[in-house]
Enzyme design. Structure first.
Site, mmCIF file in Angstrom:
data_model
loop_
_atom_site.group_PDB
_atom_site.id
_atom_site.type_symbol
_atom_site.label_atom_id
_atom_site.label_comp_id
_atom_site.label_asym_id
_atom_site.label_seq_id
_atom_site.Cartn_x
_atom_site.Cartn_y
_atom_site.Cartn_z
ATOM 1 N N LEU A 90 -1.507 -8.003 7.501
ATOM 2 C CA LEU A 90 -2.372 -7.745 8.652
ATOM 3 C C LEU A 90 -3.847 -7.693 8.266
ATOM 4 C CD1 LEU A 90 -0.193 -5.020 10.420
ATOM 5 C CD2 LEU A 90 -0.376 -7.455 10.986
ATOM 6 N N GLY A 102 -1.017 -6.535 3.106
ATOM 7 C CA GLY A 102 -2.030 -7.574 3.320
ATOM 8 C C GLY A 102 -1.709 -8.549 4.426
ATOM 9 N N TYR A 106 2.175 5.159 -11.906
ATOM 10 C CA TYR A 106 1.267 4.028 -11.745
ATOM 11 C C TYR A 106 0.632 3.678 -13.092
ATOM 12 C CZ TYR A 106 1.447 5.115 -6.699
ATOM 13 O OH TYR A 106 1.850 5.372 -5.412
ATOM 14 N N GLY A 159 0.636 1.804 3.426
ATOM 15 C CA GLY A 159 0.919 0.436 3.856
ATOM 16 C C GLY A 159 0.474 0.090 5.252
ATOM 17 N N PRO A 160 -0.662 0.633 5.734
ATOM 18 C CA PRO A 160 -1.056 0.349 7.121
ATOM 19 C C PRO A 160 -1.360 -1.123 7.388
ATOM 20 C CG PRO A 160 -2.866 1.429 5.956
ATOM 21 C CD PRO A 160 -1.662 1.506 5.063
ATOM 22 N N VAL A 161 -1.717 -1.855 6.334
ATOM 23 C CA VAL A 161 -2.044 -3.275 6.503
ATOM 24 C C VAL A 161 -0.871 -4.156 6.075
ATOM 25 C CG1 VAL A 161 -3.870 -5.010 6.118
ATOM 26 C CG2 VAL A 161 -4.443 -2.602 6.052
ATOM 27 N N ALA A 162 0.286 -3.524 5.845
ATOM 28 C CA ALA A 162 1.543 -4.251 5.591
ATOM 29 C C ALA A 162 1.433 -5.240 4.439
ATOM 30 C CB ALA A 162 2.019 -4.945 6.864
#
Length: 302
Positions: free
Chosen positions: A205, A203, A51, A198-201
């Site tokens: 979601l 952004g 990163y 990546g729970p919010v895909a």
């Protein structure tokens, strides 16, 4: 904040962690976000040596200086920059891993890493050699535990059968349910924890994510994403927003120990943290979400 045991380790991680990739390179702002995360109950910070070409590790290391014992620090290895060669080269060799860990320790300003993760992997890798490297680093005290960061079911199976991994970091969300059929049941059975990224895909979601749908997401077209967002809206209420609903979905499977949404602003961070305080999804809500989304499966990336 609730803390969950990471696999068979003695690491107890906050159910909401901080994916540090999105912190950026503005040092003061990034440090402020890390400090705020710690103050609000997050103890799990995930970075990687690639990163910002190592800069992210340096910033995280500086931010946790003096508070090292309060933090479960995770980083990753395997992607190598070779002088004179463009881009990244994949190198899961024992010699590289045992060299790279020293560089990560220096950048992080610490003498041990809580969770060292292989940042990818294929079936063509020298898997036994890679495992040997991690086991030796444990014995030498450079790392406490190790895991892999992978979405490849066949690679995950190899490490489950041949190593002492305590975790698998894998993309998992309402829109990316590929892990549900093959990966999550296996890891739950073996007592290995999932770290859901990546729970919010990306952004899609997020509460303000309507503008993110244009490019689609995985095998979802833009019009399908618009429809899913509209159907999810009734599940969002004053106690739980759409993005918090998405984070709670990722946390709903018994194999998942932590979800690590990224945060590039203080508002995002606070909103993510509040997902831990929001109501868990009911059985009916989970069934509804599975009914409006796709139980997509792995075809490529095996």
């Amino acid at each position: 904040m609730k803390k969950n045991r990471l696999g068979s380790s003695d690491l107890y991680v906050s159910e909401i962690g901080l994916g540090c990739m999105s912190l950026g390179t503005e040092e003061k702002e990034a440090e402020r976000l890390v400090h705020e995360a710690l103050e609000r109950g997050i103890n799990f910070l995930d970075t990687a040596d690639l990163y910002d070409a190592g800069r992210n590790e340096e910033i995280v290391g500086k931010a946790v200086k003096g508070r090292r014992s309060d933090v479960i620090l995770a980083t990753k290895v395997g992607n190598r920059r070779i002088p004179g060669k463009e881009g990244l080269s994949w190198d899961p060799s024992k010699s590289y891993i045992k060299t790279a860990v020293k560089d990560s320790l220096r950048r992080l300003q610490t003498d041990y890493i809580d969770l060292y993760q292989l940042h990818g992997g294929t079936l063509d890798d020298p898997i036994d050699e890679t495992i040997e490297a991690f086991e030796e680093l444990k014995q030498e005290g450079y790392i406490r535990f190790y895991g892999i960061s992978s979405i490849r079911p066949n690679v995950i199976r190899e490490y489950v059968n041949r190593s002492q991994i305590v975790s698998v970091m894998s993309q998992y969300s309402i829109l990316d349910r590929r892990a549900e059929e093959e990966v999550l049941p296996l890891l739950a059975e073996k007592g290995i924890s999932v770290i859901a990224r990546g729970p919010v895909a990306s952004g899609v979601l997020a509460d303000t994510g309507a503008s993110k749908v244009e490019k689609g997401y995985l095998d979802y077209a833009a019009d399908e994403l618009i429809d899913i967002r509209a159907k999810l809206a009734p599940l969002a209420h004053h106690e739980r927003s759409m993005s918090q609903t998405a984070i709670r979905y990722s946390l709903s499977h018994q194999a998942v120990a932590a979800a690590i949404p990224g945060a590039s602003s203080l508002n995002q961070l606070i909103h993510n943290v509040k997902a831990a305080e929001s109501p868990a999804l009911s059985t009916e809500e989970l069934e509804f979400i599975r009914g409006i989304s796709r139980a997509n499966v792995y075809t490529a990336h095996r």
